[in-house]
Design a protein around this motif. Structure first.
Motif, PDB file in Angstrom:
ATOM      1  N   ASN A   1     -10.401   6.954   3.466  1.00 30.33           N
ATOM      2  CA  ASN A   1     -10.666   7.150   1.868  1.00 30.33           C
ATOM      3  C   ASN A   1     -12.202   7.391   1.749  1.00 30.33           C
ATOM      4  O   ASN A   1     -12.752   5.998   1.787  1.00 30.33           O
TER       5      ASN A   1
ATOM      6  N   LEU B   1      -4.603  16.038  -5.184  1.00 29.82           N
ATOM      7  CA  LEU B   1      -2.891  15.612  -4.536  1.00 29.82           C
ATOM      8  C   LEU B   1      -2.355  15.990  -5.792  1.00 29.82           C
ATOM      9  O   LEU B   1      -1.128  16.772  -5.809  1.00 29.82           O
TER      10      LEU B   1
ATOM     11  N   TYR C   1     -12.689   5.365 -10.486  1.00 29.70           N
ATOM     12  CA  TYR C   1     -11.954   4.878 -11.539  1.00 29.70           C
ATOM     13  C   TYR C   1     -12.644   3.430 -11.710  1.00 29.70           C
ATOM     14  O   TYR C   1     -13.185   3.376 -12.760  1.00 29.70           O
TER      15      TYR C   1
ATOM     16  N   LEU D   1      -8.985  -1.020 -15.337  1.00 31.14           N
ATOM     17  CA  LEU D   1      -8.360  -0.321 -14.364  1.00 31.14           C
ATOM     18  C   LEU D   1      -6.641  -0.509 -14.494  1.00 31.14           C
ATOM     19  O   LEU D   1      -6.169  -1.704 -14.735  1.00 31.14           O
ATOM     20  N   ASN D   2      -5.982   0.445 -14.176  1.00 32.90           N
ATOM     21  CA  ASN D   2      -4.596   0.225 -13.979  1.00 32.90           C
ATOM     22  C   ASN D   2      -4.097   0.028 -12.376  1.00 32.90           C
ATOM     23  O   ASN D   2      -4.528   0.840 -11.691  1.00 32.90           O
ATOM     24  N   ILE D   3      -3.591  -1.130 -12.011  1.00 32.31           N
ATOM     25  CA  ILE D   3      -3.381  -1.261 -10.616  1.00 32.31           C
ATOM     26  C   ILE D   3      -1.866  -0.836 -10.488  1.00 32.31           C
ATOM     27  O   ILE D   3      -0.978  -1.333 -11.058  1.00 32.31           O
ATOM     28  N   TRP D   4      -1.908   0.131  -9.717  1.00 36.47           N
ATOM     29  CA  TRP D   4      -0.446   0.540  -9.481  1.00 36.47           C
ATOM     30  C   TRP D   4       0.189  -0.052  -8.633  1.00 36.47           C
ATOM     31  O   TRP D   4       0.329   0.166  -7.302  1.00 36.47           O
TER      32      TRP D   4
ATOM     33  N   GLY E   1      -2.139  -2.293  -2.973  1.00 33.49           N
ATOM     34  CA  GLY E   1      -2.041  -1.292  -1.718  1.00 33.49           C
ATOM     35  C   GLY E   1      -3.388  -1.494  -1.011  1.00 33.49           C
ATOM     36  O   GLY E   1      -4.406  -1.798  -1.511  1.00 33.49           O
TER      37      GLY E   1
ATOM     38  N   TYR F   1     -11.228   2.271   3.634  1.00 32.33           N
ATOM     39  CA  TYR F   1     -12.438   2.994   2.665  1.00 32.33           C
ATOM     40  C   TYR F   1     -13.466   3.307   3.952  1.00 32.33           C
ATOM     41  O   TYR F   1     -13.902   2.288   4.552  1.00 32.33           O
TER      42      TYR F   1
ATOM     43  N   TYR G   1      -1.142  19.324  -0.871  1.00 27.57           N
ATOM     44  CA  TYR G   1      -2.098  19.360  -0.269  1.00 27.57           C
ATOM     45  C   TYR G   1      -2.348  18.898   1.146  1.00 27.57           C
ATOM     46  O   TYR G   1      -2.841  19.454   1.968  1.00 27.57           O
TER      47      TYR G   1
ATOM     48  N   ASN H   1       2.884  15.975   0.654  1.00 28.54           N
ATOM     49  CA  ASN H   1       2.711  16.530  -0.690  1.00 28.54           C
ATOM     50  C   ASN H   1       2.022  17.864  -0.226  1.00 28.54           C
ATOM     51  O   ASN H   1       1.566  18.212   0.968  1.00 28.54           O
TER      52      ASN H   1
ATOM     53  N   SER I   1      -3.809  12.658   5.076  1.00 32.43           N
ATOM     54  CA  SER I   1      -2.530  12.698   4.332  1.00 32.43           C
ATOM     55  C   SER I   1      -1.715  13.757   5.293  1.00 32.43           C
ATOM     56  O   SER I   1      -0.635  13.777   4.935  1.00 32.43           O
TER      57      SER I   1
ATOM     58  N   ASN J   1      -8.636  10.162 -10.477  1.00 34.43           N
ATOM     59  CA  ASN J   1      -7.109   9.717  -9.716  1.00 34.43           C
ATOM     60  C   ASN J   1      -7.335   8.458  -8.696  1.00 34.43           C
ATOM     61  O   ASN J   1      -6.636   7.750  -8.408  1.00 34.43           O
ATOM     62  N   ASN J   2      -8.493   8.671  -7.993  1.00 40.54           N
ATOM     63  CA  ASN J   2      -8.755   7.815  -6.687  1.00 40.54           C
ATOM     64  C   ASN J   2      -9.278   6.404  -7.500  1.00 40.54           C
ATOM     65  O   ASN J   2     -10.221   6.257  -8.303  1.00 40.54           O
ATOM     66  N   LEU J   3      -9.476   5.352  -6.484  1.00 40.43           N
ATOM     67  CA  LEU J   3      -9.770   4.140  -7.061  1.00 40.43           C
ATOM     68  C   LEU J   3     -10.828   3.840  -7.254  1.00 40.43           C
ATOM     69  O   LEU J   3     -11.456   3.422  -8.358  1.00 40.43           O
TER      70      LEU J   3
HETATM   71  C1  UD1 Z   1      -5.247   9.419  -2.290  1.00 40.06           C
HETATM   72  C2  UD1 Z   1      -4.324  10.615  -2.090  1.00 40.06           C
HETATM   73  C3  UD1 Z   1      -4.504  11.234  -0.911  1.00 40.06           C
HETATM   74  C4  UD1 Z   1      -5.763  11.730  -0.395  1.00 40.06           C
HETATM   75  C5  UD1 Z   1      -6.757  10.483  -0.885  1.00 40.06           C
HETATM   76  C6  UD1 Z   1      -8.114  10.606  -0.925  1.00 40.06           C
HETATM   77  C7  UD1 Z   1      -2.307   9.822  -3.559  1.00 40.06           C
HETATM   78  C8  UD1 Z   1      -0.821   9.325  -3.463  1.00 40.06           C
HETATM   79  N1  UD1 Z   1      -2.716  10.014  -2.350  1.00 40.06           N
HETATM   80  O1  UD1 Z   1      -4.911   8.673  -1.448  1.00 40.06           O
HETATM   81  O2  UD1 Z   1      -3.420  12.081  -0.562  1.00 40.06           O
HETATM   82  O3  UD1 Z   1      -6.065  11.927   0.665  1.00 40.06           O
HETATM   83  O4  UD1 Z   1      -6.350   9.809  -2.139  1.00 40.06           O
HETATM   84  O5  UD1 Z   1      -8.658  11.643  -1.979  1.00 40.06           O
HETATM   85  O6  UD1 Z   1      -2.871  10.055  -4.582  1.00 40.06           O
HETATM   86  N2  UD1 Z   1      -5.023   2.615  -7.312  1.00 40.06           N
HETATM   87  C9  UD1 Z   1      -4.741   1.881  -8.598  1.00 40.06           C
HETATM   88  N3  UD1 Z   1      -5.332   2.295  -9.592  1.00 40.06           N
HETATM   89  C10 UD1 Z   1      -5.971   3.623  -9.724  1.00 40.06           C
HETATM   90  C11 UD1 Z   1      -6.171   4.388  -8.564  1.00 40.06           C
HETATM   91  C12 UD1 Z   1      -5.760   4.024  -7.373  1.00 40.06           C
HETATM   92  O7  UD1 Z   1      -4.450   0.885  -8.357  1.00 40.06           O
HETATM   93  O8  UD1 Z   1      -6.316   3.951 -10.699  1.00 40.06           O
HETATM   94  C13 UD1 Z   1      -4.676   1.922  -5.950  1.00 40.06           C
HETATM   95  C14 UD1 Z   1      -3.606   2.926  -5.333  1.00 40.06           C
HETATM   96  O9  UD1 Z   1      -2.369   2.637  -5.610  1.00 40.06           O
HETATM   97  C15 UD1 Z   1      -3.776   2.646  -3.584  1.00 40.06           C
HETATM   98  C16 UD1 Z   1      -5.275   2.614  -3.502  1.00 40.06           C
HETATM   99  O10 UD1 Z   1      -5.789   2.048  -4.979  1.00 40.06           O
HETATM  100  O11 UD1 Z   1      -3.221   1.696  -3.226  1.00 40.06           O
HETATM  101  C17 UD1 Z   1      -6.153   3.631  -3.390  1.00 40.06           C
HETATM  102  O12 UD1 Z   1      -5.706   4.824  -4.078  1.00 40.06           O
HETATM  103  P1  UD1 Z   1      -6.627   6.352  -4.127  1.00 40.06           P
HETATM  104  O13 UD1 Z   1      -7.955   5.999  -4.150  1.00 40.06           O
HETATM  105  O14 UD1 Z   1      -5.707   7.264  -5.057  1.00 40.06           O
HETATM  106  O15 UD1 Z   1      -6.252   6.826  -2.465  1.00 40.06           O
HETATM  107  P2  UD1 Z   1      -4.886   7.022  -1.872  1.00 40.06           P
HETATM  108  O16 UD1 Z   1      -3.962   6.598  -2.743  1.00 40.06           O
HETATM  109  O17 UD1 Z   1      -5.180   6.134  -0.505  1.00 40.06           O
END
Ligand code: UD1
Length: 338
Positions: free
Chosen positions: A180, A88, A204, A216-219, A230, A234, A150, A148, A128, A199-201
């Protein structure tokens, strides 16, 4: 006779798991991949899991003539189209590359299909396309307002598919909108292998568990959710893969349909950490940080359409998703790089 299914992006995370399920259900995947964002070792691993040699053609889907030859040579019955860029953040920085790869690639595939008379396709789309939900759980008829590049590429291609169907009702099209996807195959031989820092939870968290990342950084923890973090829907990648096989089986009855794929349940970041700690026995250190731009409070699917139309429902629990993610990460700390 077993049917050949053309799988574009068959070496990727979701594509590779789908190839295994196609084989399990008696189909033959014909894999097309340019390996721009996947590793050739995936193919060996797929052969190891399935115990059979696979048909793999290394090409870019923008090479229409090659696609025509492959469809004809292997007499493909249907296509599952995964091949696309999916990061993304990167999509916002490189819109031209994203539109080119995801749309010109997709159009080239449709041209090849038209030329060969192949009119059956399952398309890998994403939640998305909805943008910020105005109502939860998200139903397929929710407004489509991606925020976005993507998501926009996914929505544009969905529209191209719909117009294709309106122009010729012999097409059979199934658009699958993923929530997810996480987890990995039970064998731990295939799984998600992101480039660089994930980038994804889930990737990470699992890299923190294996010691590759510190914490882990919780956003954000001031969201309107159960604990302020958030909430997302999943889904185990194997459940997702099985839904593709069901879509292939049901294609003749589908006309042109879009279907959500999730579990219908939302889990917060803290709940995911807790589940991962229980499944892995590892401690996940974390720190609260500012909200990430573009993030929303909660997102989860209404999956009744998938159940009704595909006779499909996600089976794996959050515990199993975390366990399989962990087993994959532990056995392959550097993904496919040895
Ligand atoms: C992200 C994308 C989305 C994509 C999906 C699957 C964004 C804004 N959205 O969605 O378009 O379809 O991945 O690939 O990037 N989190 C943390 N710390 C981290 C990573 C994530 O706290 O290091 C939190 C996020 O704030 C969120 C949750 O974990 O609340 C899930 O995040 P993530 O896995 O990136 O998925 P999406 O945000 O749902």
């Amino acid at each position: 006779m077993k049917q050949n299914i053309l799988v574009t992006g068959g070496a990727g995370y979701i594509g590779s798991h789908t190839c295994i399920e196609l084989i399990n259900y008696g189909f033959i995947p014909i894999i097309i991949d340019n390996f721009s964002n996947s590793n050739k070792k995936v193919i060996q691993r797929l052969e190891e899991i399935s115990g059979q040699k696979l048909i793999v053609i290394e090409t870019d889907i923008r090479n229409k003539n090659k696609l025509v030859n492959v469809i004809n040579d292997y007499n493909c019955e249907a296509v599952i189209h995964f091949a696309s860029f999916k990061a993304l953040g990167e999509s916002q920085k490189n819109p031209i590359e994203y539109y080119s790869n995801n749309l010109i690639g997709g159009i080239s595939l449709l041209e090849a299909m038209k030329e060969t008379g192949l009119k059956k396709i399952v398309f890998s789309s994403s939640a998305s396309v909805y943008g910020s939900p105005s109502e939860l759980p998200l139903k397929e008829d929710h407004p489509l307002l991606p925020e976005n590049v993507y998501g926009k590429t996914k929505l544009i291609f969905e529209n191209i598919l719909k117009d294709t169907f309106y122009s010729d009702k012999k097409w059979r099209i199934c658009i699958l909108r993923y929530f997810n996807p996480i987890g990995a195959h039970k064998s731990s031989r295939i799984g998600e292998d992101p480039n660089g820092v994930p980038n994804n939870l889930m990737p990470y968290i699992s890299q923190v568990a294996v010691g590759k990342l510190d914490k882990l950084n919780i956003w954000g923890h001031d969201y309107k959710t159960i604990d302020g973090t958030g909430v997302r829907d999943y889904i185990h990648v194997v459940d997702l893969a099985i839904a593709h096989v069901k879509a292939i089986k049901e294609l003749n009855n589908l006309k042109c349909s879009e279907i959500n794929l999730g579990t219908g349940k939302g889990y917060s970041v803290l709940q995911m950490i807790d589940a991962f700690e229980k499944a892995s026995g590892m401690k996940i250190e974390y720190e609260y940080k500012e909200r990430r731009e573009g993030d929303i409070d909660s997102n989860f699917a209404d999956c009744t359409k998938a159940q009704k139309i595909l006779d499909w429902q996600a089976k794996y629990s959050i515990f199993e998703m975390c366990l399989d993610t962990w087993k994959w990460q532990k056995n392959n700390p550097n993904g496919y790089q040895e």
